[in-house]
Design an enzyme around this catalytic site. Structure first.
Site, PDB file in Angstrom:
ATOM      1  N   ASP A 171      29.782  39.012  34.811  1.00 42.51           N
ATOM      2  CA  ASP A 171      31.060  38.715  35.450  1.00 42.51           C
ATOM      3  C   ASP A 171      30.787  38.115  36.823  1.00 42.51           C
ATOM      4  OD1 ASP A 171      34.142  39.289  35.442  1.00 42.51           O
ATOM      5  OD2 ASP A 171      33.441  39.980  37.392  1.00 42.51           O
ATOM      6  N   ASN A 179      39.530  31.041  43.381  1.00 39.88           N
ATOM      7  CA  ASN A 179      40.804  30.456  42.978  1.00 39.88           C
ATOM      8  C   ASN A 179      41.813  30.460  44.127  1.00 39.88           C
ATOM      9  OD1 ASN A 179      40.255  29.733  40.302  1.00 39.88           O
ATOM     10  ND2 ASN A 179      40.696  31.788  39.537  1.00 39.88           N
ATOM     11  N   HIS A 184      42.615  26.422  41.596  1.00 38.50           N
ATOM     12  CA  HIS A 184      42.189  26.710  40.222  1.00 38.50           C
ATOM     13  C   HIS A 184      41.304  25.613  39.632  1.00 38.50           C
ATOM     14  CE1 HIS A 184      44.406  30.424  39.443  1.00 38.50           C
ATOM     15  NE2 HIS A 184      45.317  29.942  40.270  1.00 38.50           N
ATOM     16  N   ASP A 188      37.759  26.340  37.958  1.00 32.33           N
ATOM     17  CA  ASP A 188      37.277  25.869  36.662  1.00 32.33           C
ATOM     18  C   ASP A 188      35.909  25.200  36.793  1.00 32.33           C
ATOM     19  OD1 ASP A 188      39.499  26.792  35.343  1.00 32.33           O
ATOM     20  OD2 ASP A 188      40.458  24.829  35.129  1.00 32.33           O
ATOM     21  N   GLU A 214      36.424  35.068  33.736  1.00 32.70           N
ATOM     22  CA  GLU A 214      35.103  34.787  34.304  1.00 32.70           C
ATOM     23  C   GLU A 214      34.019  35.694  33.731  1.00 32.70           C
ATOM     24  OE1 GLU A 214      37.247  37.522  37.301  1.00 32.70           O
ATOM     25  OE2 GLU A 214      37.748  35.975  35.842  1.00 32.70           O
TER      26      GLU A 214
END
Length: 299
Positions: A171, A179, A184, A188, A214
């Site tokens: 993670d 973010n 965002h 990505d 994630e």
């Protein structure tokens, strides 16, 4: 290099090349069959020691095949099977030229080598089609729907004592902050860059799945806990050293936490995943950016 390093844009062209390889293989076989049945003179190229490099399939394999598939075990196995097939073909063509009767054993060996080549091409093609159907479009990791069937296949091999298998839940630390502060789209890009780094640094037979958000699950074959920890640690260090360009402003730096466990034969796949998840949360609670192995006290 894992097949998952191939982008979704590159896959159709490679699959088309493999289809052409199957066609060329069939055309070559038809020509050999015609030579043998009609007792025609053999093509000199098929009698040479380098015949496997001069046929159309061989020219593609050695000169024009995509770099990204050349280190894959299936591609290497195809080359070995193809060279063996040509040796079998040269043997029976030489017998025919000398006026010797071709025994059923010789012909069966040749026929079996033909089938092995076709099987290797089809297997490689199916693997690529599988990636095309099941890859997460953003990260190129396999999707979660595809994860459980693959892990259950590996668990069956573990049960039969074929190999050991280690899984890791990973993670990204403080990903929400990326973010929130960079947007965002930048998030990505960070996800994609991190996943691509892992894909590029896994062994050809390892797999990575996007578990959600994630979170990723990494499946490491032929790996015990010691080797799994070493591999996860190398990935952790590499991610921490990355400077990810998101197109504007300063590069983004992220870290990741890993939870590690063996894929056990005595419990369900889901329970093994839960153990990796708990180990990952232990890594988070111990300060993040680290690898933790599952222990019974984590239950």
């Amino acid at each position: 290099m894992p097949l998952s390093t191939i982008s979704t844009e590159e896959l159709p062209a490679i699959l088309s090349q493999l289809d052409q390889a199957i066609y060329n293989h069939q055309q070559w076989y038809d020509a050999i069959s015609r030579t043998l049945v009609c007792q025609l003179p053999a093509n000199e190229l098929d009698l040479g020691n380098d015949a496997h490099r001069k046929c159309l399939l061989g020219q593609w394999y050695y000169n024009n095949s995509p770099t990204k598939i050349r280190a894959h075990p299936g591609f290497i196995a195809l080359g070995e099977a193809h060279e063996h097939m040509h040796k079998q073909a040269a043997h029976i063509l030489g017998m025919a030229r000398a006026g010797m009767a071709i025994t059923t054993t010789d012909y069966d060996n040749f026929a079996n080598s033909l089938q092995r080549v076709r099987l290797q091409i089809l297997t490689l093609s199916r693997e690529l089609e599988d990636i095309q159907r099941n890859a997460d479009p953003l990260t190129r990791a396999s999707n979660r729907i595809h994860m459980l069937p693959k892990l259950r296949e590996q668990q069956e091999l573990v049960k039969r004592g074929v190999h050991r298998c280690c899984i890791a839940m990973m993670d990204l630390d403080h990903f929400k902050l990326v973010n929130d502060t960079r947007g965002h789209i930048a998030g990505d890009q960070v996800l994609a860059a991190t996943a691509h780094y892992i894909i590029d640094h896994l062994r050809p037979y390892d797999r990575i799945f996007r578990f959600g958000g994630e979170e990723f699950l990494i499946c490491m074959l032929h790996t015990d806990m010691k080797d799994g920890q070493e591999l996860a640690e190398r990935l952790r260090q590499g991610i921490a050293e990355m400077a990810i360009d998101v197109g504007s402003g300063e590069p983004v730096h992220v870290t990741a936490s890993f939870g590690l466990t063996l894929l056990e034969s005595s419990i369900s796949v889901e329970q093994s995943i839960d153990r990796a998840d708990k180990a990952m949360y232990a890594a988070k609670s111990e300060g993040r950016n680290r690898v933790c192995a599952w222990e019974p006290s984590m239950e």
